[in-house]
Design a protein around this motif. Structure first.
Motif, PDB file in Angstrom:
ATOM      1  N   ARG A  16       0.841  -1.201   0.000  1.00  0.00           N
ATOM      2  CA  ARG A  16       0.000   0.000   0.000  1.00  0.00           C
ATOM      3  C   ARG A  16       0.879   1.255   0.000  1.00  0.00           C
ATOM      4  NH1 ARG A  16      -5.234   1.717   1.891  1.00  0.00           N
ATOM      5  NH2 ARG A  16      -5.050   3.969   2.039  1.00  0.00           N
ATOM      6  N   LEU A  17       1.918   1.271   0.849  1.00  0.00           N
ATOM      7  CA  LEU A  17       2.777   2.459   0.929  1.00  0.00           C
ATOM      8  C   LEU A  17       3.576   2.672  -0.349  1.00  0.00           C
ATOM      9  CD1 LEU A  17       3.849   2.293   4.650  1.00  0.00           C
ATOM     10  CD2 LEU A  17       2.540   4.098   3.534  1.00  0.00           C
ATOM     11  N   HIS A  18       4.038   1.594  -0.978  1.00  0.00           N
ATOM     12  CA  HIS A  18       4.724   1.743  -2.271  1.00  0.00           C
ATOM     13  C   HIS A  18       3.779   2.375  -3.292  1.00  0.00           C
ATOM     14  CE1 HIS A  18       8.642  -0.004  -1.644  1.00  0.00           C
ATOM     15  NE2 HIS A  18       8.104  -1.044  -1.020  1.00  0.00           N
ATOM     16  N   LYS A  19       2.533   1.928  -3.298  1.00  0.00           N
ATOM     17  CA  LYS A  19       1.538   2.471  -4.226  1.00  0.00           C
ATOM     18  C   LYS A  19       1.268   3.949  -3.922  1.00  0.00           C
ATOM     19  CE  LYS A  19      -3.203   1.781  -5.743  1.00  0.00           C
ATOM     20  NZ  LYS A  19      -4.515   1.543  -5.200  1.00  0.00           N
ATOM     21  N   GLU A  20       1.069   4.281  -2.636  1.00  0.00           N
ATOM     22  CA  GLU A  20       0.813   5.678  -2.265  1.00  0.00           C
ATOM     23  C   GLU A  20       1.996   6.567  -2.621  1.00  0.00           C
ATOM     24  OE1 GLU A  20      -1.022   6.965   1.377  1.00  0.00           O
ATOM     25  OE2 GLU A  20      -1.820   4.958   1.737  1.00  0.00           O
ATOM     26  N   LEU A  21       3.204   6.076  -2.382  1.00  0.00           N
ATOM     27  CA  LEU A  21       4.401   6.874  -2.678  1.00  0.00           C
ATOM     28  C   LEU A  21       4.512   7.128  -4.183  1.00  0.00           C
ATOM     29  CD1 LEU A  21       6.878   8.285  -1.560  1.00  0.00           C
ATOM     30  CD2 LEU A  21       8.095   6.102  -1.659  1.00  0.00           C
ATOM     31  N   LYS A  22       4.227   6.111  -4.971  1.00  0.00           N
ATOM     32  CA  LYS A  22       4.273   6.268  -6.431  1.00  0.00           C
ATOM     33  C   LYS A  22       3.236   7.305  -6.881  1.00  0.00           C
ATOM     34  CE  LYS A  22       4.351   3.397 -10.567  1.00  0.00           C
ATOM     35  NZ  LYS A  22       4.175   2.039 -11.095  1.00  0.00           N
ATOM     36  N   GLU A  23       2.008   7.204  -6.344  1.00  0.00           N
ATOM     37  CA  GLU A  23       0.958   8.167  -6.698  1.00  0.00           C
ATOM     38  C   GLU A  23       1.345   9.577  -6.254  1.00  0.00           C
ATOM     39  OE1 GLU A  23      -2.690   6.654  -5.017  1.00  0.00           O
ATOM     40  OE2 GLU A  23      -2.702   4.927  -6.370  1.00  0.00           O
ATOM     41  N   TRP A  24       1.944   9.687  -5.057  1.00  0.00           N
ATOM     42  CA  TRP A  24       2.381  10.988  -4.534  1.00  0.00           C
ATOM     43  C   TRP A  24       3.409  11.599  -5.472  1.00  0.00           C
ATOM     44  CZ3 TRP A  24       1.698  13.303   0.588  1.00  0.00           C
ATOM     45  CH2 TRP A  24       2.469  14.448   0.775  1.00  0.00           C
ATOM     46  N   GLN A  25       4.379  10.780  -5.911  1.00  0.00           N
ATOM     47  CA  GLN A  25       5.435  11.301  -6.787  1.00  0.00           C
ATOM     48  C   GLN A  25       4.871  11.774  -8.119  1.00  0.00           C
ATOM     49  OE1 GLN A  25       7.901   7.799  -6.495  1.00  0.00           O
ATOM     50  NE2 GLN A  25       9.183   8.713  -4.895  1.00  0.00           N
ATOM     51  N   MET A  26       3.827  11.141  -8.597  1.00  0.00           N
ATOM     52  CA  MET A  26       3.208  11.542  -9.863  1.00  0.00           C
ATOM     53  C   MET A  26       2.274  12.733  -9.685  1.00  0.00           C
ATOM     54  SD  MET A  26       2.655   7.767 -11.644  1.00  0.00           S
ATOM     55  CE  MET A  26       0.926   7.993 -11.626  1.00  0.00           C
ATOM     56  N   ASN A  27       1.616  12.832  -8.528  1.00  0.00           N
ATOM     57  CA  ASN A  27       0.619  13.875  -8.311  1.00  0.00           C
ATOM     58  C   ASN A  27       0.579  14.273  -6.829  1.00  0.00           C
ATOM     59  OD1 ASN A  27      -1.504  15.630  -8.765  1.00  0.00           O
ATOM     60  ND2 ASN A  27      -3.056  14.029  -8.619  1.00  0.00           N
ATOM     61  N   PRO A  28       1.592  15.006  -6.365  1.00  0.00           N
ATOM     62  CA  PRO A  28       1.610  15.369  -4.939  1.00  0.00           C
ATOM     63  C   PRO A  28       0.497  16.355  -4.602  1.00  0.00           C
ATOM     64  CG  PRO A  28       3.361  16.508  -6.114  1.00  0.00           C
ATOM     65  CD  PRO A  28       2.712  15.569  -7.100  1.00  0.00           C
ATOM     66  N   PRO A  29      -0.035  16.269  -3.370  1.00  0.00           N
ATOM     67  CA  PRO A  29      -1.062  17.250  -2.978  1.00  0.00           C
ATOM     68  C   PRO A  29      -0.442  18.653  -2.945  1.00  0.00           C
ATOM     69  CG  PRO A  29      -0.440  15.850  -1.114  1.00  0.00           C
ATOM     70  CD  PRO A  29       0.274  15.323  -2.312  1.00  0.00           C
ATOM     71  N   ALA A  30      -1.197  19.646  -3.381  1.00  0.00           N
ATOM     72  CA  ALA A  30      -0.699  21.025  -3.441  1.00  0.00           C
ATOM     73  C   ALA A  30      -0.263  21.483  -2.055  1.00  0.00           C
ATOM     74  CB  ALA A  30      -1.781  21.941  -3.990  1.00  0.00           C
ATOM     75  N   GLY A  31       0.933  22.073  -1.988  1.00  0.00           N
ATOM     76  CA  GLY A  31       1.430  22.598  -0.727  1.00  0.00           C
ATOM     77  C   GLY A  31       2.279  21.619   0.071  1.00  0.00           C
TER      78      GLY A  31
END
Length: 158
Positions: A16-31
């Motif tokens: 789950r964390l690998h998936k979240e980290l990958k998504e974060w790197q592609m589309n980090p939350p603003a700020g």
């Protein structure tokens, strides 16, 4: 990825964390910026105050520690160093926010936590510590986790 998971995390949590980290790197939350490290179980996240709020042009850091059975259990999230002055953030960095405790859902992600924290900061009308800050911090000495606190969520104005 190998079949073994990082020490301290279940395979489900690590995946789950690998998936979240990958998504974060592609589309980090603003700020927000994830400070890259090789520790999947502890994320350091830079928080930038939103424009036109009390925290504009201010930078803070969140430490996000993931339990072995994440996402079934909420991560521990605290502000490190100099936490923002806010009625729901204690001087030791503990955050009084229901989604981090009683209202946690496995559907939530680090990104959704960050967005909720930024929203909490952005809606504040005053820079002040919680009224019980000194007593709370005194009771948390010796490294007590905020997850050990019995929070009383009664203020929906901030």
């Amino acid at each position: 990825m190998s079949s073994s998971s990082p020490k301290g995390l279940s395979r489900i949590a690590a995946n789950r964390l690998h998936k979240e980290l990958k998504e974060w790197q592609m589309n980090p939350p603003a700020g927000f910026k994830h400070k890259v490290s090789d520790n999947l179980q502890r994320w350091i996240v830079e928080v930038n105050g939103a424009p036109n709020t009390l925290y504009e042009n201010e930078t803070y850091y969140l430490q996000v520690d993931f339990p072995e059975n994440y996402p079934m259990e909420a991560p521990q999230v605290i502000f490190t160093h100099n936490p923002p002055l806010h009625p729901h953030i204690y001087s030791n960095g503990h955050i009084c926010l229901d989604i981090l405790y009683d209202s946690w859902s496995p559907a939530m992600t680090v990104s959704s936590i960050c967005i909720s924290i930024l929203s909490m900061l952005s809606s504040s009308t005053e820079k002040a510590r919680p009224v019980d800050n000194d007593r709370y911090v005194r009771n948390c000495r010796n490294g007590k986790s905020p997850k050990e606190t019995r929070w009383w969520f009664h203020d929906d104005k901030v």
